[in-house]
Design a protein around this motif. Structure first.
Motif, PDB file in Angstrom:
ATOM      1  N   SER A 156      35.286  45.384  53.185  1.00 13.44           N
ATOM      2  CA  SER A 156      36.744  45.412  53.396  1.00 13.44           C
ATOM      3  C   SER A 156      37.490  45.081  52.112  1.00 13.44           C
ATOM      4  CB  SER A 156      37.132  44.425  54.502  1.00 13.44           C
ATOM      5  OG  SER A 156      36.826  43.096  54.130  1.00 13.44           O
ATOM      6  N   THR A 157      36.947  44.136  51.339  1.00 14.83           N
ATOM      7  CA  THR A 157      37.600  43.756  50.089  1.00 14.83           C
ATOM      8  C   THR A 157      37.542  44.880  49.070  1.00 14.83           C
ATOM      9  OG1 THR A 157      37.000  41.451  50.471  1.00 14.83           O
ATOM     10  CG2 THR A 157      37.649  42.038  48.245  1.00 14.83           C
ATOM     11  N   ALA A 158      36.363  45.522  48.961  1.00 16.25           N
ATOM     12  CA  ALA A 158      36.166  46.533  47.926  1.00 16.25           C
ATOM     13  C   ALA A 158      36.704  47.907  48.315  1.00 16.25           C
ATOM     14  CB  ALA A 158      34.681  46.644  47.583  1.00 16.25           C
ATOM     15  N   VAL A 159      36.666  48.234  49.622  1.00 15.50           N
ATOM     16  CA  VAL A 159      37.058  49.579  50.035  1.00 15.50           C
ATOM     17  C   VAL A 159      38.563  49.668  50.278  1.00 15.50           C
ATOM     18  CG1 VAL A 159      36.947  49.460  52.589  1.00 15.50           C
ATOM     19  CG2 VAL A 159      36.121  51.503  51.382  1.00 15.50           C
ATOM     20  N   THR A 299      36.805  37.661  43.708  1.00 18.70           N
ATOM     21  CA  THR A 299      37.942  38.421  44.240  1.00 18.70           C
ATOM     22  C   THR A 299      38.903  38.864  43.142  1.00 18.70           C
ATOM     23  OG1 THR A 299      39.078  36.339  44.714  1.00 18.70           O
ATOM     24  CG2 THR A 299      37.897  37.368  46.523  1.00 18.70           C
ATOM     25  N   THR A 300      38.900  38.161  42.015  1.00 16.42           N
ATOM     26  CA  THR A 300      39.796  38.542  40.927  1.00 16.42           C
ATOM     27  C   THR A 300      39.360  39.831  40.240  1.00 16.42           C
ATOM     28  OG1 THR A 300      38.559  37.187  39.352  1.00 16.42           O
ATOM     29  CG2 THR A 300      40.395  36.140  40.476  1.00 16.42           C
ATOM     30  N   VAL A 301      38.096  40.204  40.420  1.00 14.45           N
ATOM     31  CA  VAL A 301      37.604  41.450  39.812  1.00 14.45           C
ATOM     32  C   VAL A 301      38.440  42.627  40.287  1.00 14.45           C
ATOM     33  CG1 VAL A 301      35.646  43.031  39.607  1.00 14.45           C
ATOM     34  CG2 VAL A 301      35.260  40.554  39.572  1.00 14.45           C
ATOM     35  N   PHE A 302      38.691  42.699  41.601  1.00 18.53           N
ATOM     36  CA  PHE A 302      39.452  43.815  42.162  1.00 18.53           C
ATOM     37  C   PHE A 302      40.897  43.793  41.683  1.00 18.53           C
ATOM     38  CE2 PHE A 302      36.360  42.193  45.281  1.00 18.53           C
ATOM     39  CZ  PHE A 302      35.428  43.209  45.170  1.00 18.53           C
ATOM     40  N   PHE A 303      41.447  42.591  41.582  1.00 19.11           N
ATOM     41  CA  PHE A 303      42.838  42.425  41.159  1.00 19.11           C
ATOM     42  C   PHE A 303      43.056  42.985  39.755  1.00 19.11           C
ATOM     43  CE2 PHE A 303      45.916  39.440  39.067  1.00 19.11           C
ATOM     44  CZ  PHE A 303      47.062  39.938  39.674  1.00 19.11           C
ATOM     45  N   ILE A 304      42.272  42.523  38.787  1.00 14.73           N
ATOM     46  CA  ILE A 304      42.516  42.946  37.406  1.00 14.73           C
ATOM     47  C   ILE A 304      41.964  44.342  37.127  1.00 14.73           C
ATOM     48  CG2 ILE A 304      42.668  40.591  36.534  1.00 14.73           C
ATOM     49  CD1 ILE A 304      39.848  40.865  35.438  1.00 14.73           C
ATOM     50  N   TYR A 305      40.883  44.727  37.820  1.00 20.16           N
ATOM     51  CA  TYR A 305      40.327  46.058  37.586  1.00 20.16           C
ATOM     52  C   TYR A 305      41.299  47.135  38.058  1.00 20.16           C
ATOM     53  CZ  TYR A 305      36.822  49.794  37.304  1.00 20.16           C
ATOM     54  OH  TYR A 305      36.150  50.939  36.982  1.00 20.16           O
ATOM     55  N   THR A 306      41.888  46.921  39.252  1.00 22.32           N
ATOM     56  CA  THR A 306      42.843  47.896  39.780  1.00 22.32           C
ATOM     57  C   THR A 306      44.063  48.023  38.869  1.00 22.32           C
ATOM     58  OG1 THR A 306      42.144  47.368  42.040  1.00 22.32           O
ATOM     59  CG2 THR A 306      44.234  48.517  41.789  1.00 22.32           C
ATOM     60  N   GLN A 319      41.788  57.335  42.641  1.00 14.72           N
ATOM     61  CA  GLN A 319      40.776  57.201  41.589  1.00 14.72           C
ATOM     62  C   GLN A 319      40.397  55.737  41.373  1.00 14.72           C
ATOM     63  OE1 GLN A 319      42.994  59.234  38.512  1.00 14.72           O
ATOM     64  NE2 GLN A 319      41.732  61.087  38.668  1.00 14.72           N
ATOM     65  N   ALA A 320      41.382  54.848  41.455  1.00 21.03           N
ATOM     66  CA  ALA A 320      41.101  53.421  41.307  1.00 21.03           C
ATOM     67  C   ALA A 320      40.187  52.930  42.423  1.00 21.03           C
ATOM     68  CB  ALA A 320      42.403  52.623  41.308  1.00 21.03           C
ATOM     69  N   GLY A 321      40.453  53.397  43.649  1.00 23.31           N
ATOM     70  CA  GLY A 321      39.600  53.015  44.769  1.00 23.31           C
ATOM     71  C   GLY A 321      38.191  53.540  44.616  1.00 23.31           C
ATOM     72  N   LEU A 322      38.059  54.784  44.166  1.00 27.24           N
ATOM     73  CA  LEU A 322      36.733  55.370  43.959  1.00 27.24           C
ATOM     74  C   LEU A 322      35.951  54.614  42.889  1.00 27.24           C
ATOM     75  CD1 LEU A 322      37.609  59.184  44.116  1.00 27.24           C
ATOM     76  CD2 LEU A 322      36.133  57.927  45.718  1.00 27.24           C
ATOM     77  N   ALA A 323      36.642  54.140  41.862  1.00 29.32           N
ATOM     78  CA  ALA A 323      35.970  53.425  40.780  1.00 29.32           C
ATOM     79  C   ALA A 323      35.352  52.113  41.263  1.00 29.32           C
ATOM     80  CB  ALA A 323      36.953  53.152  39.645  1.00 29.32           C
ATOM     81  N   LEU A 324      35.909  51.530  42.331  1.00 33.23           N
ATOM     82  CA  LEU A 324      35.379  50.276  42.875  1.00 33.23           C
ATOM     83  C   LEU A 324      34.346  50.486  43.972  1.00 33.23           C
ATOM     84  CD1 LEU A 324      38.624  48.109  43.042  1.00 33.23           C
ATOM     85  CD2 LEU A 324      36.559  47.566  41.738  1.00 33.23           C
ATOM     86  N   THR A 325      34.114  51.738  44.356  1.00 36.01           N
ATOM     87  CA  THR A 325      33.187  52.030  45.449  1.00 36.01           C
ATOM     88  C   THR A 325      31.769  51.531  45.185  1.00 36.01           C
ATOM     89  OG1 THR A 325      34.511  53.947  46.105  1.00 36.01           O
ATOM     90  CG2 THR A 325      32.239  53.865  46.901  1.00 36.01           C
ATOM     91  N   LEU A 384      28.991  47.385  38.153  1.00 35.76           N
ATOM     92  CA  LEU A 384      29.708  46.996  39.371  1.00 35.76           C
ATOM     93  C   LEU A 384      28.787  47.048  40.586  1.00 35.76           C
ATOM     94  CD1 LEU A 384      33.235  48.655  38.974  1.00 35.76           C
ATOM     95  CD2 LEU A 384      32.714  46.210  39.026  1.00 35.76           C
ATOM     96  N   LEU A 385      27.856  47.999  40.596  1.00 29.05           N
ATOM     97  CA  LEU A 385      26.864  48.071  41.676  1.00 29.05           C
ATOM     98  C   LEU A 385      26.003  46.803  41.686  1.00 29.05           C
ATOM     99  CD1 LEU A 385      25.409  49.741  43.915  1.00 29.05           C
ATOM    100  CD2 LEU A 385      23.936  50.633  42.097  1.00 29.05           C
ATOM    101  N   VAL A 386      25.552  46.376  40.495  1.00 30.50           N
ATOM    102  CA  VAL A 386      24.749  45.156  40.379  1.00 30.50           C
ATOM    103  C   VAL A 386      25.556  43.939  40.834  1.00 30.50           C
ATOM    104  CG1 VAL A 386      23.536  43.620  38.777  1.00 30.50           C
ATOM    105  CG2 VAL A 386      23.338  46.109  38.523  1.00 30.50           C
ATOM    106  N   ALA A 387      26.811  43.864  40.405  1.00 27.06           N
ATOM    107  CA  ALA A 387      27.668  42.756  40.824  1.00 27.06           C
ATOM    108  C   ALA A 387      27.872  42.764  42.334  1.00 27.06           C
ATOM    109  CB  ALA A 387      29.019  42.838  40.109  1.00 27.06           C
ATOM    110  N   GLY A 388      27.997  43.969  42.919  1.00 25.13           N
ATOM    111  CA  GLY A 388      28.149  44.079  44.361  1.00 25.13           C
ATOM    112  C   GLY A 388      26.902  43.610  45.096  1.00 25.13           C
ATOM    113  N   VAL A 389      25.729  43.967  44.577  1.00 21.23           N
ATOM    114  CA  VAL A 389      24.473  43.491  45.170  1.00 21.23           C
ATOM    115  C   VAL A 389      24.443  41.965  45.136  1.00 21.23           C
ATOM    116  CG1 VAL A 389      21.967  43.365  44.837  1.00 21.23           C
ATOM    117  CG2 VAL A 389      23.147  45.569  44.672  1.00 21.23           C
TER     118      VAL A 389
END
Length: 488
Positions: A156-159, A299-306, A319-325, A384-389
């Motif tokens: 929910s946070t990432a998508v 949680t700050t990753v999504f804030f500053i990355y977006t 595109q920003a949402g896809l980059a965080l997928t 980001l995949l590794v961080a998500g894992v």
């Protein structure tokens, strides 16, 4: 210690509908937590559609987080006392109504007001979910259920940015933001019907006396403390000057007064709002601390990355949402896996997750530094995949371990306290990382440099959570060795 606290487990009879009931809880949990992040990409659409000011937009985002965090603990306590199904249905009804009202808002003020009410509803619902998992599941099944819940949190946070981008793409720039809120209505109505049929009524042996349950002074002291603690953090970009941080002193005074009041309640035999003896459970107290610090970082990753890819690189909301997928995918898979093995591995699994999160976040910094322009999204996908894992291996196991020894009759308040810590951590992290991020932009105007410095700060916070996990693990090993030597 667990058996003494959870003696009612001996009479536990599995509910044959428990997995279907969990499905309802996860859908609702996803919906409430999604609204923490989905609105971020809708802000330009809200600004254009309603003529909202920067202050209005700030309250649309931070107001939800503020009231959400404010109501977690009182709602958890009420759920413990009155029954979680009833409070769940009340919260869900309020969430659906306020979501529809947000979508129909004709001006910034009405949107902010209904957004605050929507946050209240989210704060009512969320502790009921963790409490219902405690009630419905035991043993390894509880780990799996919390694994699914943690996967829901991560997804929910990432998508959120991705789904928000899709809805705005379909609905158009001027009115697409309305669909960010309208999407909750049909889902909420279906979930209400399913919850009415599937969620269990409160077992008679877990009922608590209603008289004297709610501790109004405790509610006011805790509410005031949390409010004055969160307010300067969520408004730190809008309120200029340093005077706002004096509210932290007020927060400290109110929270200390709350602790003294709760201890007095226990001495005179009145039920406290928060059972402070929960913190005598080492697994719970350490888990709350790790959650607070970890959420301040991740949680700050999504804030500053977006912000970086949209405003710095010119990405669209989609595109920003896809980059965080990749983060969302890694988190979902790892959380499901972690929930299955946490009872065998224990806190070590959290440590492994924190190591992966640190490595992934450092890798994201390097990838963003080496890449340029729109290539950043592709370059950061793997780290980001590794961080998500890593995130999936932290949130799910830590949640399971933290609540494992908590008695079922205190599950709602325990979950509320833990998740309040997560919200405070998120707000504090965004305040700190955001200050570093915007300071770099103000000094250099370099979005890439700002992102790198901001993410480095976030990584440092996750490293602190890792240090806490290592200290706990080494301490556990020393105690186990001492106990083994003493038994020889």
């Amino acid at each position: 210690m667990a058996s003494a606290l959870t003696g009612s487990d001996d009479t536990y009879q599995p509910d044959p509908r428990r997995w279907k009931a969990l499905g309802v809880c996860l859908i609702v949990g996803f919906m409430t937590l999604l609204d923490v992040s989905i609105v971020n990409v809708a802000l330009p659409s809200i600004e254009q559609g309603l003529g909202a000011t920067a202050a209005d937009l700030s309250w649309v985002v931070s107001g939800y987080a503020l009231t959400f965090g404010l109501f977690l603990i009182p709602s958890g306590r009420i759920g413990d006392a009155r029954g979680r199904k009833t409070i769940f249905l009340v919260g869900l009804t309020l969430f659906v109504v306020s979501s529809a009202a947000c979508g129909f808002a004709q001006g910034p003020l009405s949107l902010v007001i209904w957004r605050l009410i929507q946050g209240v509803a989210g704060g009512i619902l969320t502790p009921q979910v963790s409490g219902l998992i405690q009630l419905l599941f035991r043993g390894a099944e509880r780990g799996k259920a919390f694994g699914l819940f943690a996967a829901t949190i991560g997804i929910s946070t990432a998508v959120g940015p991705l789904l928000g981008g899709l809805l705005i793409q379909v609905g158009g720039v001027e009115h697409g933001w309305r669909w960010v809120f309208f999407v909750n209505v049909p889902i909420g109505v279906v979930a209400f019907v399913a919850a009415w049929k599937l969620l269990p009524a409160r077992p008679a042996e877990l009922k608590q006396p209603v008289r004297g349950t709610f501790d109004p002074p405790g509610v006011l002291l805790l509410g005031g403390g949390v409010f004055t603690l969160l307010l300067p953090m969520v408004q730190q970009e809008q309120w200029e000057g340093s005077a706002k941080w004096l509210l932290l002193v007020v927060a400290a005074i109110l929270l200390v007064a709350f602790v003294f009041w709760e201890r007095r309640q226990e001495r005179v035999g009145h039920p406290p709002l928060v059972d402070l003896s929960l913190f005598s459970l080492r697994s719970y107290s350490i888990g709350c601390l790790i959650a607070l610090v970890y959420f301040a970082g991740f949680t700050t990753v999504f804030f500053i990355y977006t912000l970086y890819v949209q405003q710095g690189l010119g990405y669209t909301a989609l595109q920003a949402g896809l980059a965080l997928t990749p983060f969302a995918i890694g988190s979902a898979i790892a959380a499901r896996f972690g929930g299955n093995i946490v009872h065998r591995v224990g806190r070590q699994l959290v440590i492994v997750g924190l190591v992966c999160a640190v490595i992934g976040m450092l890798g994201t910094i390097v990838a963003a530094h080496l890449a340029s322009g729109h290539a950043v999204g592709f370059a950061t996908a793997l780290p980001l995949l590794v961080a998500g894992v890593g995130s999936g291996l932290v949130i799910s196991p830590n949640l399971t371990i933290s609540l494992d020894e908590v008695p079922v009759t205190r599950a709602g308040i325990a979950g509320g306290v833990l998740q309040t810590g997560q919200r405070i951590g998120s707000a504090a992290g965004i305040a700190l990382v955001g200050a570093v991020f915007f300071a770099q932009i103000g000094d250099t105007g370099d979005w890439s440099r700002a992102f790198e410095f901001g993410l480095a700060t976030a990584t440092l916070l996750v490293a602190v959570a890792l240090a806490l996990g290592l200290v706990d693990e080494f301490g556990h090993r020393r105690r186990a060795k001492a106990a083994a030597d003493a038994s020889v």
